[in-house]
Structures are given as structure tokens and as C-alpha cells.
Scaffold this active site. Structure first.
Site, PDB file in Angstrom:
ATOM      1  N   SER A  31       0.824  -1.228   0.000  1.00 22.20           N
ATOM      2  CA  SER A  31       0.000   0.000   0.000  1.00 22.20           C
ATOM      3  C   SER A  31       0.847   1.261   0.000  1.00 22.20           C
ATOM      4  CB  SER A  31      -0.854   0.065   1.271  1.00 22.20           C
ATOM      5  OG  SER A  31      -1.896  -0.837   1.209  1.00 22.20           O
ATOM      6  N   HIS A  62      -3.936   0.331  -5.061  1.00 23.14           N
ATOM      7  CA  HIS A  62      -3.236  -0.822  -5.627  1.00 23.14           C
ATOM      8  C   HIS A  62      -3.531  -0.860  -7.133  1.00 23.14           C
ATOM      9  CE1 HIS A  62      -1.982  -3.364  -2.042  1.00 23.14           C
ATOM     10  NE2 HIS A  62      -2.582  -2.323  -1.502  1.00 23.14           N
ATOM     11  N   HIS A  84      -5.327  -9.538  -1.588  1.00 26.48           N
ATOM     12  CA  HIS A  84      -5.359  -9.860  -0.158  1.00 26.48           C
ATOM     13  C   HIS A  84      -6.436 -10.896   0.116  1.00 26.48           C
ATOM     14  CE1 HIS A  84      -3.779  -5.753  -0.535  1.00 26.48           C
ATOM     15  NE2 HIS A  84      -3.069  -6.009   0.553  1.00 26.48           N
ATOM     16  N   TYR A  86      -8.515 -10.794   2.490  1.00 25.06           N
ATOM     17  CA  TYR A  86      -9.785 -10.153   2.889  1.00 25.06           C
ATOM     18  C   TYR A  86     -10.647  -9.729   1.710  1.00 25.06           C
ATOM     19  CZ  TYR A  86      -7.228  -5.740   2.149  1.00 25.06           C
ATOM     20  OH  TYR A  86      -6.475  -4.726   1.620  1.00 25.06           O
ATOM     21  N   GLU A  87     -10.076  -9.746   0.515  1.00 27.45           N
ATOM     22  CA  GLU A  87     -10.883  -9.404  -0.655  1.00 27.45           C
ATOM     23  C   GLU A  87     -11.830 -10.542  -1.039  1.00 27.45           C
ATOM     24  OE1 GLU A  87      -8.663  -6.968  -3.748  1.00 27.45           O
ATOM     25  OE2 GLU A  87      -7.037  -7.636  -2.460  1.00 27.45           O
ATOM     26  N   ALA A 114       2.684  -2.223   4.110  1.00 28.91           N
ATOM     27  CA  ALA A 114       2.444  -1.239   5.163  1.00 28.91           C
ATOM     28  C   ALA A 114       1.965  -2.030   6.369  1.00 28.91           C
ATOM     29  CB  ALA A 114       1.377  -0.253   4.708  1.00 28.91           C
ATOM     30  N   SER A 213      -1.143  -8.990   4.989  1.00 25.02           N
ATOM     31  CA  SER A 213      -0.606  -9.636   3.780  1.00 25.02           C
ATOM     32  C   SER A 213       0.687 -10.365   4.136  1.00 25.02           C
ATOM     33  CB  SER A 213      -0.317  -8.570   2.715  1.00 25.02           C
ATOM     34  OG  SER A 213       0.719  -7.709   3.156  1.00 25.02           O
TER      35      SER A 213
END
Ligand code: HPA
Length: 282
Positions: A31, A62, A84, A86-87, A114, A213
Site C-alpha cells: 500500500s 493498488h 489480499h 480479505y478481498e 504497510a 498480507s
């Protein structure tokens, strides 16, 4: 052949129709850190959408493409944007790009992200070299039929982050006058930031930084025999460690602010890593 390997093969063939570039180093930009890819000597770009079956990131900030080119003399492939867990992708889809870059020829994987600082000695804006990790809060990408073509069923994880690459990062940061913290990265699923109690949990478990990540990517890369190194940009202290509440915007702002130092560190370190290979005559 397993469905996971079949998909990997088809992505590989899809990329090979567009480029025969063979990278030595694979770099994943986290990020706010994606600009680095624009500063290198670009040979070719392939957007994720052009690769059939490839998971496409939905996170703002991104970009979503592979950049092939050179950092100095070193051939690299850069992921400008990652996917990721979580997507909503399966964990095998999340690590597909790492395996793909290995198939393209990359021997070294350079991971960046990050992250939130857990260690009280850290400050927002610090860089942390990842020396080890905790990946147990996300499923292992190795669950399911083992991909024998890539690696063994029960891979050793005693040294996920390569000692020689760590030494290069330490040396490079020192020579550039950039403060480089070191520590353990812990991956949670996200997408919510942690609660103060979860931040305390991360600390008790031995983490120095927390993010969403990287650790699963390192597991997959270690499984297929890549040499791995990683740097977290500590964009904020973990929730509850300061008065501030957290936002993705803040994460991006700090990452943007640190981008120039980050670029210098990456540029020098990658060239050293490339040299190292030639020195050993591999
Ligand atoms: N937690 C999780 N992921 C993050 C953070 C955080 O505090 N900061 C940047 N990515």
C-alpha cells in the site's frame, strides 16, 4: 494435475504469450509504495486483467499490473498491487502471483507492505526488516493436494527470511543512513484494523508489526524454494498505542511520505542482491 497447478500453468502460458522476460528478483509493492515501479527501466507491463484467471485486486491505491524491467543491471518483475485474503479470494489465489513469478524465473522474492507497529520502540514512518513471521491467523496456502512440481509436502520454515539478504538490507540501510528496525511480522485477515486488545495479543505472541498480507506469500515462496526478504513500512502504531484512530488514508499518507527513502533502499539493495548472484558464479 491439481486444479491449483492447472490455473498456475494457464496464467504462466498467458504471460509467456506476452513476454519472454526472465526476472531474477520478484518484488511485491505494498500500500502506498507502488510508485517505485514507475522509476525503474521498464521493459514491459502486463496488467492483471490481461492474464486469464488471475486474481485482480480491488483495494484503492493498488494498481494491478506486473512491471518487467531493470533495477541497475538486475532483471526484476514488480507487482504493482497485490491481492489480499480479505478481498474474498481463496488463499491459493492470493499466493498464485508468487508462484507465477517463481515459474517466470525469479529466485529472490522481496516482499514489502504497510504495517502497524506493535513494538513500543517503533515510530510511525520507521522501516522494519522482517526477520520472522506468524502466519497462523490465515489458512496455510499449502493446504490441499501438495504441488509436487513446486515443493515438498512438509516444508521446513526454520529460516523463511534469508540471512544473506537480511545482511544486504542491513548494510544498505546503514550506508544510506536509513533507520532499519527488525522484527517479527504477524498477519491477520483484516480488513478491519485491530482492536487494542488484539494489538496486545499480537505483542504477547511475539509480534513487532501487524498487517494483512505477506506472511502467506512467504510460506508459498519458501515452499517453492525462493530466497525471501521483506520490509514493512510502519505507517502507524497499533490501535490503542497512541491517541489516534486508524484509517487507510493515514496508512497511504505515511507510506507516500516515506516513499523516497524506501525507493533509495530498494534500488541499492536490489542491485546488491543481483551482484551477490554473480559473485557466487551461480
Ligand atoms: N494493522 C493492520 N494492517 C495495517 C496497519 C495496522 O495497524 N497499518 C497498515 N497496515
Amino acid at each position: 494435475m491439481s486444479a491449483v497447478y492447472e490455473k498456475l500453468q494457464s496464467c504462466y502460458e498467458s504471460i509467456r504469450k506476452k513476454t519472454d522476460f526472465v526476472p531474477q528478483v520478484a518484488l511485491i509493492l505494498g500500500s502506498g509504495l507502488g510508485d517505485f515501479a514507475e522509476d525503474i527501466q521498464i521493459s514491459q507491463t502486463v496488467s492483471y486483467e490481461e492474464i486469464q484467471g488471475f486474481p485482480v485486486s480491488t483495494v484503492p491505491g493498488h494498481k494491478g499490473r506486473f512491471v518487467f524491467g531493470y533495477v541497475g543491471q538486475v532483471p526484476v518483475v514488480i507487482m504493482q498491487g497485490r491481492v489480499h485474503y480479505y478481498e474474498g479470494y481463496s488463499i491459493t489465489d492470493v499466493v498464485l502471483p508468487v508462484r507465477l513469478m517463481k515459474l517466470l524465473g525469479a529466485q529472490i522474492l522481496f516482499l514489502t507492505n504497510a504495517a502497524g507497529g506493535i513494538n513500543f520502540d517503533f515510530e510511525a514512518g520507521d522501516f522494519m526488516m522482517i526477520t520472522d513471521q506468524i502466519s497462523d491467523f490465515v489458512p496455510s496456502p499449502l493446504i490441499g493436494e501438495n504441488l509436487e512440481e513446486l515443493g515438498e509436502r512438509f516444508p521446513d520454515m526454520s529460516q523463511i527470511y534469508d540471512k544473506d539478504l537480511q545482511e544486504i538490507l542491513r548494510r544498505t540501510a546503514k550506508s544510506l543512513g536509513i533507520r532499519l528496525q527488525e522484527g517479527v511480522y504477524l498477519q491477520l485477515t483484516g480488513p478491519n484494523f485491530e482492536s487494542p486488545a488484539e494489538v496486545r495479543m499480537c505483542r504477547i505472541l511475539g509480534a513487532d508489526a501487524v498487517g494483512m498480507s505477506t506472511a502467506c506469500e512467504a510460506v508459498a515462496a519458501n515452499h517453492c524454494g525462493m530466497k525471501i526478504c521483506g520490509i514493512s513500512c510502519i505507517t502507524n502504531l497499533g490501535c490503542g498505542m497512541s491517541e489516534q484512530s486508524l484509517s487507510h488514508q493515514e496508512v497511504q499518507e505515511i507510506a507516500d511520505k516515506k516513499a523516497p527513502d524506501f525507493k533509495r533502499l530498494l534500488t541499492e539493495a536490489i542491485q546488491e542482491m543481483g551482484k551477490n548472484k554473480t559473485d557466487k558464479g551461480e
